[in-house]
Design an enzyme around this catalytic site. Structure first.
Site, short mmCIF file in Angstrom:
data_model
loop_
_atom_site.label_atom_id
_atom_site.label_comp_id
_atom_site.label_asym_id
_atom_site.label_seq_id
_atom_site.Cartn_x
_atom_site.Cartn_y
_atom_site.Cartn_z
CE LYS A 182 -5.43 -4.12 -2.30
NZ LYS A 182 -5.16 -4.61 -0.95
C1 R5P Z 1 -0.33 -5.31 -0.80
O1 R5P Z 1 -0.09 -6.06 -1.71
C2 R5P Z 1 -1.38 -5.61 0.11
O2 R5P Z 1 -2.34 -6.42 -0.53
C3 R5P Z 1 -2.10 -4.49 0.81
O3 R5P Z 1 -3.13 -5.07 1.48
C4 R5P Z 1 -2.62 -3.44 -0.13
O4 R5P Z 1 -1.61 -2.73 -0.70
C5 R5P Z 1 -3.72 -2.55 0.47
O5 R5P Z 1 -3.31 -1.81 1.47
P1 R5P Z 1 -2.99 -0.26 1.35
O6 R5P Z 1 -4.32 0.44 1.35
O7 R5P Z 1 -2.20 0.00 2.58
O8 R5P Z 1 -2.25 -0.03 0.07
#
Ligand code: R5P
Length: 257
Positions: free
Chosen positions: A173
């Protein structure tokens, strides 16, 4: 790759289109009661029918998600830091593999902080987690967390994504950026993108569209969904983009803002 591993990955990246809509609600592990997640159960429930999987911490899963919900779980298993602490990169593995199995997860997720103070510790966490999870057929999603001092460009993110894949992550991710295709080309495992801080809905939908059209298998989006004035409309719109390649303009048109 064994049957269990393949089966779990197919619960996250849907084989029909090879795409994934992950709903990220794990922010509280270092941000506390994030805006929109003060009562996580209330926020999550109406969004679940449109998510392929839910990225969540152990505490929120146990306390705020009905065990009868038919939603694949991607369990965050790294943490031990906070927004007011010494350094965000100071993370440890926070959940045992036994507990992850007891919670019937489809994957586990852990952050790495390439270029940060505790880079080595977080990369070692990833290697250890992958080695343990391989024994049980549980996929590991590595999150390329970016320290405040790092630039979210293709040069940095391709470095972080490639290192995650080299250490054995099954899914990575990361963030969308200019020249995103370069990151995809040099990362041998599927990539999903985070949404990042809340931006106008139109821009967040374009971000999702551009990411999947430049090679991401989908999104793992949080704040741009649950902090929207129309969270259900927003996840439906993201779903249409990721799974049906609907244009961001058309998807936006269906929102009730
Ligand atoms: C951060 O480390 C988390 O894994 C969040 O889940 C991630 O940042 C994804 O969420 P957002 O779309 O709010 O950035």
């Amino acid at each position: 790759m064994d049957w269990g591993m393949k089966n779990r990955i197919s619960r996250i990246i849907k084989p029909e289109a090879g795409r994934a809509v992950m709903l990220a609600v794990d922010h509280g592990y270092f941000l506390g009661p994030t805006s929109g997640l003060e009562d996580p159960g209330k926020t999550i429930k109406p969004l679940l029918p449109y998510a392929d999987s839910l990225m969540v911490t152990r505490g929120v899963l146990r306390n705020s998600v009905d065990p009868q919900e038919n939603i694949p779980i991607v369990l965050r298993v790294s943490g031990g830091n906070s927004i007011v602490g010494e350094d965000l990169s100071k993370e440890a593995i926070t959940v045992s593999i036994q507990d992850a199995i007891r919670l019937n997860v489809s994957a586990v997720a852990l952050s790495i902080y390439v270029g940060s103070k505790y880079e080595h510790q977080t990369l070692k966490n990833l290697a250890t987690l992958v080695s343990e999870c391989e024994g049980y057929g549980i996929p590991v999603l590595a999150v390329t967390a970016v320290g405040r001092e790092m630039v979210r460009d293709a040069k940095y993110l391709s470095l972080a994504c490639r290192i995650a894949a080299e250490l054995g992550a099954h899914i990575v991710k990361t963030y969308y950026c200019e020249d995103f295709e370069k990151i995809v080309k040099t990362c041998p495992v599927p990539i999903v993108i985070a949404g990042g801080k809340k931006i106008p809905e139109k821009d967040a939908l374009k971000l999702a569209y551009d990411a999947v059209n430049e090679g991401a298998v989908g999104v793992d989006m949080g704040r741009n969904i649950f902090q929207s004035k129309d969270p259900v409309g927003m996840i439906k719109a993201v779903r249409d983009i990721v799974h049906k390649n609907v244009s961001p303009e058309k998807a936006y048109g269906a929102l009730k803002l």
